[in-house]
Design a protein around this motif. Structure first.
Motif, PDB file in Angstrom:
ATOM      1  N   ASN A   1       0.834  -1.199   0.000  1.00  0.00           N
ATOM      2  CA  ASN A   1       0.000   0.000   0.000  1.00  0.00           C
ATOM      3  C   ASN A   1       0.873   1.255   0.000  1.00  0.00           C
TER       4      ASN A   1
ATOM      5  N   TYR B   1      -1.648   4.029 -14.781  1.00  0.00           N
ATOM      6  CA  TYR B   1      -1.477   3.960 -13.324  1.00  0.00           C
ATOM      7  C   TYR B   1      -2.296   2.814 -12.730  1.00  0.00           C
TER       8      TYR B   1
ATOM      9  N   PHE C   1       4.391   5.526  -5.552  1.00  0.00           N
ATOM     10  CA  PHE C   1       4.379   5.543  -7.016  1.00  0.00           C
ATOM     11  C   PHE C   1       3.402   6.587  -7.539  1.00  0.00           C
ATOM     12  N   LYS C   2       2.213   6.655  -6.971  1.00  0.00           N
ATOM     13  CA  LYS C   2       1.234   7.632  -7.436  1.00  0.00           C
ATOM     14  C   LYS C   2       1.640   9.059  -7.072  1.00  0.00           C
TER      15      LYS C   2
ATOM     16  N   ILE D   1       2.487   1.657  -3.463  1.00  0.00           N
ATOM     17  CA  ILE D   1       1.531   2.211  -4.429  1.00  0.00           C
ATOM     18  C   ILE D   1       1.359   3.710  -4.206  1.00  0.00           C
TER      19      ILE D   1
ATOM     20  N   SER E   1      -0.703  -4.771  -6.423  1.00  0.00           N
ATOM     21  CA  SER E   1      -1.665  -5.333  -5.480  1.00  0.00           C
ATOM     22  C   SER E   1      -1.839  -6.837  -5.690  1.00  0.00           C
TER      23      SER E   1
ATOM     24  N   CYS F   1      -0.524  -0.193 -10.592  1.00  0.00           N
ATOM     25  CA  CYS F   1      -0.912  -0.339  -9.184  1.00  0.00           C
ATOM     26  C   CYS F   1      -1.674  -1.642  -8.943  1.00  0.00           C
ATOM     27  N   SER F   2      -2.519  -2.034  -9.886  1.00  0.00           N
ATOM     28  CA  SER F   2      -3.233  -3.308  -9.749  1.00  0.00           C
ATOM     29  C   SER F   2      -2.259  -4.480  -9.800  1.00  0.00           C
TER      30      SER F   2
END
Length: 366
Positions: free
Chosen positions: A294, A342, A300-301, A297, A350, A346-347
């Motif tokens: 988490n 993105y 990264f964002k 992510i 996860s 990100c998926s």
């Protein structure tokens, strides 16, 4: 013959019964009362309407090639715009004739990330491989050796900057975060309070403020005449931010380890560092895989925030290409494309987190 197929028939019938029970339960929830039924029908109609219009815009009436005039005539999404600007989103203003160097550097990153995802490669040599890979990628991107033209870091932009900043931020934040977590749980008062002060100060300040401080204040501590590029300043800011958040994640893992583990290690004559490295840390890091991912992510964002200090990452390149007078009016397509990129990355992180949890679960390893 019937005896042979009896077990499979029983399994099939049991599955059918469970499926029917679940379907009846779902129908009761959705249509149990007239109000629930009305809300369900309205929601289904709304979702269907949205899906149909999205299909018409994104596919049926979309233009996948051609110029801006043809795109406007089509009436749907102009994916030809994304196709024409795809290279710019990746390389930005990196010199055109030197883009092969950036492509090789990104391939190196991709290979190392792929190798790091495989648990059997998790050993000390992987760290050495990462150090070599980062050094090689930096030499390729910047140049100045082997007759490669120097490309200043201020000319790095696009996806190159996003990947570089995200990878290095995570690489540096991880060990610093571990050190801060150990410092916060240390019995040495000075180290504990210094760690607490650092963690709480950084976590209590927005990342954008840390970026401004790194951009404006950090160069003041440098020797006179030494100029630090904005990308390096952003790297320092993201490392400080990520390490503070990871430190709290690691501390939660350390606190979840039963006291008996420490006592057993002490009974075996293991010192503090051997206890941490061999007993505590492997268990603690495994327990906090979801919050670690988490945080990854989020970092990264958050790389998109470097635009405020004049560094153009992937999203910055998306915004820059919208100013092209030949392709005005296609901002929706650009931002949908950025969101999809993105979302996929990100998926993927996860999904890997879930896979890692299953692979490292105690039940599977019994």
């Amino acid at each position: 013959m019937s005896a042979v197929f009896a077990p499979s028939t029983m399994i099939t019938s049991t599955f059918a019964v469970r499926l029917r029970v679940r379907a009846l339960g779902l129908a009761k929830v959705l249509f149990g009362t007239w109000l629930n039924g009305a809300i369900t029908i309205i929601c289904i109609a709304l979702v269907g309407w949205l899906c149909w219009h999205a299909y018409v815009w994104a596919w049926r009436d979309a233009a996948f090639s051609g110029n801006s005039t043809q795109c406007r005539a089509a009436g749907g999404a102009c994916w030809a715009f994304i196709r024409a600007k795809l290279a710019f989103t990746i390389y930005g203003v990196y010199p055109f004739e030197e883009r092969w160097r950036a492509a090789i550097a990104m391939a190196i990153f991709a290979a190392m990330i792929g190798i790091s995802f495989v648990p059997r490669f998790w050993h000390a040599r992987l760290l050495a491989m990462w150090i070599v890979a980062l050094a090689l990628a930096f030499m390729l991107l910047r140049g100045g050796i082997a007759e490669l033209e120097i490309v200043p870091m201020r000319n790095w932009s696009g996806m190159i900057v996003t990947i570089w900043l995200a990878v290095l931020s995570l690489a540096f934040s991880y060990p610093v975060g571990l050190a801060l977590a150990l410092g916060r749980t240390s019995e040495l008062t000075l180290i504990r309070y210094l760690s607490i002060g650092w963690i709480e100060t950084v976590r209590g300040v927005p990342l954008i403020s840390i970026l401004f401080v790194a951009s404006i204040v950090f160069p003041l501590f440098m020797p006179e005449g030494l100029e630090v590029d904005n990308l390096v300043r952003a790297q320092v800011a993201f490392t400080a931010f990520g390490s503070a958040y990871l430190a709290e994640v690691f501390r939660a893992g350390l606190q979840a380890i039963p006291a008996g583990q420490y006592e057993a290690a002490s009974a075996l004559g293991l010192g503090y560092w051997r206890t941490m490295l061999l007993i505590v840390m492997p268990q603690a890091l495994k327990l906090v895989i979801p919050p670690q991912v988490n945080t990854f992510i989020a970092i990264f964002k958050d790389t998109t925030l470097i635009l405020v200090i004049g560094v153009f990452d992937f999203l910055g390149a998306i915004k820059a290409m919208l100013s092209d007078t030949d392709w005005l009016g296609f901002a929706t397509e650009a931002y949908v494309f950025a969101a999809a990129i993105y979302f996929v990355i990100c998926s993927g992180m996860s999904a890997y987190s879930k896979y890692l949890e299953r692979e490292l679960s105690p039940e599977k390893n019994r």
